[in-house]
Structure formats: C-alpha cells, structure tokens
Design a protein around this motif. Sequence first.
Motif: not given
Length: 276
Positions: A49-61, A126-140
């Motif tokens: 919550x103190x770093x809401x825009x952290x690029x490594x965060x998991x995403x939720x839509x 989610x595709x962007x994470x794969x292409x950038x070798x990022x470990x974050x997950x996306x939940x919708x």
Amino acid sequence: MDTLTQTAAEIRKEILKTIHYAGAGHIGGPMSAVDILTYLYFKEMNINPEDGWNEHRDRFILSKGHSAIALYVTLAVRGYMPLEELKTFDALDSRLQGHPDMTLLPGLDMSTGSLGQGLSAGLGMALGAKLQNESFRTYCMVGDGESQEGQIWEAADVASKYGVDNLVCIVDNNRLQQFGWSNDQVTRNAPLEDPSERWKAFGWHVISIDGHDFEEIERAFKEARDTKGKPTAIIANTIKGKGVSFMEGAYLWHSRIPTDEELKDALAELNKEVVL
C-alpha cells in the motif's frame, strides 16, 4: 481464516455505510465479491500500500466495475487510503468515482465500467510480464452477467493459445443479474450454461469453489499458482448480497439504497461476524 472472516465482515459493513451515506451505488454485486477480494488483498497478492505503483506488484482488475465500492473499501482497509475518504464516494471531484479510475488512485490497475473488457486488459498485462521476464501475476474478476459479452471469450481464447499461466480469472458467479430472472414480475430468461465446462472448452484450467469459504478460496489460488502451461479460471459460486439475510439473493438490492432502519439491521447482522 478467522481473521479473514472478520476482515470481510468489516468490509461489508463499510460498503453499506458508504452507500447509505452517499445515497448512491451498488450493494448486491459488491457484497458477493468481498470474500475473494479480502483473500486477494490480505493474503494472496504481492502488493504494498505504501508503493501502489511498484512495477513488480501483482495486478488486479475489477472487470465488473460497477462493484467499485467493494474494491475501494478493500483498498482503504488494506491501507491504500484513509477510511474517512470513503465518505467522498461518488462525489464531484472525488478519487472514488462510481466506476474505478486508474488515473486517480494508486492500487487501481485499470479503469473499468464498460462490461466485458477487463479480461482483455488482464491478458495484456500477463503477456507483458511473460515478455519482460517479470514474475508478477495478474488477477481479473469478472461477473457472470458480463460473461455474456463476446470479448470475454475472445480474451479467453487468446489466453489459452499462448498458455498464459500467470493469469487468473475469477468469475463472481452469483447467478443473479440486475433485474433477476423469470418470475411473476420479470420475464427475462436465465442463461443456460455451465460456466466450468465453458471455460474448460476454451482450454483453461478450471476450479469451482464456494466463493465464501476461505479454505476453498485458499486451495484454489494455490492450485492456480501450481498450474503451468495454461491460465486458470476460478468459478466462485457466490450469493448476491452475501452477509445480510434480507439482501441475499434479492435482485432488488443490486443498486437499492438502504433506509436508516435497514442499515441498522444489516450492521447488527454483520457485527456477529466480528470478534470485539
């Protein structure tokens, strides 16, 4: 699990108080989604919550954007903003509009409200994470009603094609839309579908659960993490208006505002879930 149950009850109470104070908003759909949101934000997702825009965060839509109040309250209880700010809900110039606006509030990953579009954006993340070798997950989270939109199934098809196993779609399957189904007053017909079989047909790993049982919710998200090579759809079988007996399963509470007396009775019920 007791802590999650208590947190969910507090979130439901704040939803009702906020809607009552604002004199606007939705109740039924937000209440059915609370337990999933509670688990995501208080246990499952990698967020700060103190770093809401952290690029490594998991995403939720929240694709069913009209249920925004459930997300706002969850964010407030989690520490993204003061609880007092909930009193500005749906007010002019508020960060908390009737539908989520990602330009206004850290922690919001997509502006939603046009039904059926959220899963496509989640797939892109989610595709962007794969292409950038990022470990974050996306939940919708999608609604069962908006799942009648064709764009949902276009996204489902593409997600399966590319084996996007870092994407989880949660279907809030409360089986009740804004105007209900066939009865003495309503002539609409309920969709004839088995959501689990439909998602399986699109190549997804599918888990069907009681969307109000935290043990089942926990097992489902763990199974989703362990699933490789395909996206996961969690069919969360829920109750619209969950938590307040006279709101549960009643389509009139899709967007009705509680009276003072109804609010008092609803809060009394929810207080039974909270250990003081």
